[in-house]
Write a protein that holds these residues in place. Structure first.
Motif, PDB file in Angstrom:
ATOM      1  N   PRO A  87     -10.546   4.915  18.918  1.00 33.04           N
ATOM      2  CA  PRO A  87     -10.021   3.453  18.560  1.00 33.04           C
ATOM      3  C   PRO A  87     -10.781   3.059  19.303  1.00 33.04           C
ATOM      4  CG  PRO A  87      -8.796   4.565  16.907  1.00 33.04           C
ATOM      5  CD  PRO A  87      -8.550   5.575  18.237  1.00 33.04           C
ATOM      6  N   ALA A  88      -9.784   2.832  20.285  1.00 27.62           N
ATOM      7  CA  ALA A  88     -10.688   1.438  21.518  1.00 27.62           C
ATOM      8  C   ALA A  88     -11.528   1.740  22.297  1.00 27.62           C
ATOM      9  CB  ALA A  88      -9.470   1.206  22.829  1.00 27.62           C
ATOM     10  N   MET A  89     -12.369   2.845  22.562  1.00 26.27           N
ATOM     11  CA  MET A  89     -13.665   3.497  23.127  1.00 26.27           C
ATOM     12  C   MET A  89     -14.699   3.036  21.715  1.00 26.27           C
ATOM     13  SD  MET A  89     -13.836   4.967  25.847  1.00 26.27           S
ATOM     14  CE  MET A  89     -15.302   4.951  25.463  1.00 26.27           C
ATOM     15  N   LYS A  90     -14.051   3.406  20.710  1.00 26.15           N
ATOM     16  CA  LYS A  90     -15.953   3.186  19.541  1.00 26.15           C
ATOM     17  C   LYS A  90     -16.041   1.630  19.821  1.00 26.15           C
ATOM     18  CE  LYS A  90     -16.809   4.110  14.794  1.00 26.15           C
ATOM     19  NZ  LYS A  90     -16.005   4.982  13.644  1.00 26.15           N
ATOM     20  N   ALA A  91     -14.732   0.926  19.597  1.00 28.57           N
ATOM     21  CA  ALA A  91     -14.864  -0.479  19.428  1.00 28.57           C
ATOM     22  C   ALA A  91     -15.269  -1.564  20.866  1.00 28.57           C
ATOM     23  CB  ALA A  91     -13.563  -0.890  19.845  1.00 28.57           C
ATOM     24  N   ALA A  92     -15.147  -0.418  21.834  1.00 33.56           N
ATOM     25  CA  ALA A  92     -15.537  -0.742  23.590  1.00 33.56           C
ATOM     26  C   ALA A  92     -17.470  -0.634  23.102  1.00 33.56           C
ATOM     27  CB  ALA A  92     -14.694  -0.207  24.091  1.00 33.56           C
TER      28      ALA A  92
ATOM     29  N   ALA B 196     -12.722  -6.244  23.324  1.00 32.40           N
ATOM     30  CA  ALA B 196     -12.676  -5.497  22.497  1.00 32.40           C
ATOM     31  C   ALA B 196     -11.454  -4.975  22.116  1.00 32.40           C
ATOM     32  CB  ALA B 196     -14.231  -4.384  22.647  1.00 32.40           C
ATOM     33  N   LEU B 197     -10.742  -4.714  23.434  1.00 33.00           N
ATOM     34  CA  LEU B 197      -9.176  -4.585  23.114  1.00 33.00           C
ATOM     35  C   LEU B 197      -9.145  -5.501  22.282  1.00 33.00           C
ATOM     36  CD1 LEU B 197      -8.729  -2.412  26.310  1.00 33.00           C
ATOM     37  CD2 LEU B 197      -9.342  -1.208  23.938  1.00 33.00           C
ATOM     38  N   ALA B 198      -8.708  -6.491  22.823  1.00 34.85           N
ATOM     39  CA  ALA B 198      -7.700  -8.067  22.334  1.00 34.85           C
ATOM     40  C   ALA B 198      -8.841  -8.075  20.531  1.00 34.85           C
ATOM     41  CB  ALA B 198      -8.385  -8.783  22.935  1.00 34.85           C
ATOM     42  N   ALA B 199      -9.659  -8.010  20.108  1.00 34.52           N
ATOM     43  CA  ALA B 199      -9.868  -8.317  19.236  1.00 34.52           C
ATOM     44  C   ALA B 199      -9.578  -6.921  17.946  1.00 34.52           C
ATOM     45  CB  ALA B 199     -11.754  -8.394  19.067  1.00 34.52           C
ATOM     46  N   GLY B 200      -9.418  -6.088  18.385  1.00 36.18           N
ATOM     47  CA  GLY B 200      -8.808  -4.912  17.598  1.00 36.18           C
ATOM     48  C   GLY B 200      -7.100  -4.012  17.836  1.00 36.18           C
ATOM     49  N   GLY B 201      -6.683  -5.403  19.161  1.00 35.95           N
ATOM     50  CA  GLY B 201      -5.193  -5.352  19.199  1.00 35.95           C
ATOM     51  C   GLY B 201      -4.845  -4.048  19.406  1.00 35.95           C
TER      52      GLY B 201
END
Length: 150
Positions: free
Chosen positions: A123-128, A109-114
């Protein structure tokens, strides 16, 4: 098979017939929480299975926290009751992910969101959380995100 709410109702009726007091009380509490969520807001509506799962996750978390509080207060009997109720609720929740599986999903998720730095924690938590999809507690996911963001 019907919805998760239907399954809860069917299991409640079975528990009542078999005179299983713990399961009966726990499922009544869970269904009450689902009904409260259904009538919350401006108008009543039926919850989707994902929304019912979210309510059950919340109730399960309450049971874990209450068990810890009762244990810390020296009330072992009440803590055991809370743990038992939590075990009944766990039957309806998806299998929890291991720490390695969480780390792998968070990394993806972190890699996909950059996402690269701690300043992007929100934003990283939301994606994760979207990647994990309710199969792990938020605290465990947050710890993995913090660790990977450095």
């Amino acid at each position: 098979m019907g919805t998760l709410k239907d399954r809860l109702n069917d299991d409640l009726h079975s528990a009542m017939k078999s005179r299983d007091e713990l399961t009966t009380a726990t499922l009544r509490m869970a269904l009450s929480a689902v009904r409260n969520a259904e009538v919350a807001g401006s108008e009543a509506r039926d919850l989707s299975d994902d929304e019912v799962l979210a309510v059950l996750n919340k109730e399960s978390k309450k049971r874990r926290e209450a068990a810890t509080a009762f244990s810390d207060a020296g009330r072992a009997e009440q803590a055991a009751k809370e743990r038992s109720e939590g075990e009944v609720l766990e039957r309806y929740l998806p299998q929890q992910l291991s720490d390695d599986e969480i780390a792998e999903l968070v990394a993806g998720a972190l890699a996909a969101g950059g996402f690269t730095g701690k300043g992007q924690m929100g934003p990283a938590m939301k994606a994760a959380q979207a990647a994990v999809a309710g199969r792990a507690e938020g605290g465990r996911v947050a710890a993995a995100v913090r660790k990977q963001l450095g």
